[in-house]
Design a protein around this motif. Sequence first.
Motif, short mmCIF file in Angstrom:
data_model
loop_
_atom_site.label_atom_id
_atom_site.label_comp_id
_atom_site.label_asym_id
_atom_site.label_seq_id
_atom_site.Cartn_x
_atom_site.Cartn_y
_atom_site.Cartn_z
N ASN A 55 0.54 -1.29 -0.05
CA ASN A 55 -0.52 -0.05 0.04
C ASN A 55 1.17 1.46 -0.03
N ASP A 56 0.14 2.20 0.48
CA ASP A 56 1.65 3.58 0.00
C ASP A 56 0.98 4.46 1.77
N SER A 57 1.16 3.45 2.32
CA SER A 57 0.44 4.01 3.94
C SER A 57 2.17 4.77 4.17
N GLY A 58 3.52 4.58 3.25
CA GLY A 58 4.97 4.70 4.48
C GLY A 58 5.44 3.90 5.42
N LYS A 59 4.84 2.96 5.74
CA LYS A 59 4.51 1.93 6.84
C LYS A 59 4.46 0.56 6.40
N LEU A 60 5.91 -0.32 6.79
CA LEU A 60 5.57 -1.46 6.92
C LEU A 60 5.34 -2.10 7.97
N ILE A 61 3.68 -2.96 8.39
CA ILE A 61 2.79 -3.10 9.18
C ILE A 61 3.12 -4.60 9.08
N LEU A 62 3.36 -5.07 10.42
CA LEU A 62 3.28 -6.82 10.29
C LEU A 62 1.23 -6.78 11.62
N LYS A 63 0.89 -8.18 11.80
CA LYS A 63 -0.43 -7.71 11.75
C LYS A 63 -0.83 -9.24 12.28
N ILE A 64 -0.76 -10.09 13.29
CA ILE A 64 -1.68 -11.23 14.03
C ILE A 64 -2.18 -11.19 14.26
N GLN B 226 13.50 -8.18 9.98
CA GLN B 226 14.73 -7.40 10.40
C GLN B 226 16.28 -7.80 9.67
N GLU B 227 15.89 -8.71 9.06
CA GLU B 227 17.53 -9.64 8.21
C GLU B 227 17.56 -7.72 7.24
N SER B 228 18.73 -7.69 6.88
CA SER B 228 19.82 -7.12 5.88
C SER B 228 18.66 -6.74 4.38
N GLY B 229 18.13 -5.93 4.34
CA GLY B 229 17.43 -6.15 3.77
C GLY B 229 15.61 -6.45 3.19
N VAL B 230 15.24 -7.30 3.73
CA VAL B 230 14.71 -8.22 3.72
C VAL B 230 13.14 -6.87 4.02
N SER B 231 13.02 -6.19 4.46
CA SER B 231 12.27 -5.24 4.97
C SER B 231 12.04 -3.80 4.08
N ASP B 232 12.98 -3.62 3.15
CA ASP B 232 13.09 -3.02 1.91
C ASP B 232 12.03 -3.91 0.97
N MET B 233 12.49 -4.20 0.68
CA MET B 233 11.97 -6.21 -0.20
C MET B 233 10.18 -5.69 -0.15
N PHE B 234 9.96 -5.81 1.25
CA PHE B 234 7.98 -5.38 0.92
C PHE B 234 7.94 -4.26 0.96
N GLY B 235 9.30 -3.47 1.48
CA GLY B 235 8.02 -1.40 1.63
C GLY B 235 7.13 -1.18 2.04
N SER B 236 5.89 -0.35 1.34
CA SER B 236 5.33 0.09 2.57
C SER B 236 4.09 -1.01 2.16
N GLY B 237 3.70 -1.16 3.52
CA GLY B 237 2.07 -2.59 3.34
C GLY B 237 2.10 -3.07 4.25
N GLU B 238 1.13 -4.77 4.23
CA GLU B 238 0.73 -4.61 5.17
C GLU B 238 1.03 -6.83 5.30
N ILE B 239 1.56 -7.44 6.15
CA ILE B 239 1.99 -8.47 6.96
C ILE B 239 0.54 -8.81 7.77
N SER B 240 -0.14 -9.55 6.91
CA SER B 240 -1.36 -10.15 7.89
C SER B 240 -1.16 -11.49 8.36
N PHE B 241 -1.06 -11.95 9.08
CA PHE B 241 -0.89 -13.59 9.84
C PHE B 241 -2.79 -13.68 10.32
N ASN B 242 -2.90 -14.78 9.15
CA ASN B 242 -5.04 -14.33 9.46
C ASN B 242 -5.03 -15.30 8.86
N LEU B 243 -4.05 -17.41 8.59
CA LEU B 243 -4.33 -18.24 8.37
C LEU B 243 -4.03 -19.71 9.14
N GLY B 244 -4.56 -20.67 9.98
CA GLY B 244 -3.58 -20.89 10.17
C GLY B 244 -4.69 -22.28 11.17
#
Length: 193
Positions: free
Chosen positions: A79-88, A130-148
């Motif tokens: 998304n274009d929020s300017g943040k990378l959000i992790l949601k469980i 938080q490993e080198s470069g991984v968050s930048d690969m994702f960029g702005s958006g939301e990672i939702s852990f909602n399957l399990g």
Amino acid sequence: MKVLDLGLAGKARIWQDEPSYFPRDSRTVFYPVVDEKILTILDNAKIGSIFPRKVMIEILTPLGARFLYGCLGAIFEPNDSGKLILKISISTESERQLNTSLASSLDIVRVGITEEYACSILEGARLKLQESGVSDMFGSGEISFNLGAFGEIGSSKAFFHDLAYAVVEVIVRDKGRFYNIKPPLNKVLEQYY
């Protein structure tokens, strides 16, 4: 869905960018959400290189007289929020039972991510992000852990921690980055790729 026979290390299934249905079950592995844990991973995020993705991993690993079981999935939406959000997304402990999971003959397996595992999932995913470069690969958006799904006997906080790490790894792996994953999940990813 790709089914993996890991020999003595167990069995696994991986869904990537496809509906999250267990075999012979017409309902997805989504569940009612009763609470959420949310963490901002990156502020001032630019547009990343990862497009919308959905990954779910289920694994059953025998360990002598006991076993480990877990099923965990995440959806990434840029998304274009300017943040990378992790949601469980957290479920109750009494969601519907799954009768077609890898562990159904050994355990009572229920759909959901309970409060018990949510912090471990958050920490496992955060560690990978938080490993080198991984968050930048994702960029702005939301990672939702909602399957399990979890087993009443075979699931553990430590296993869900490692499973969350592996789910994020699968999302970024096709971008050419390879990392060390703990056993037994390393065997899953070795066979998958």
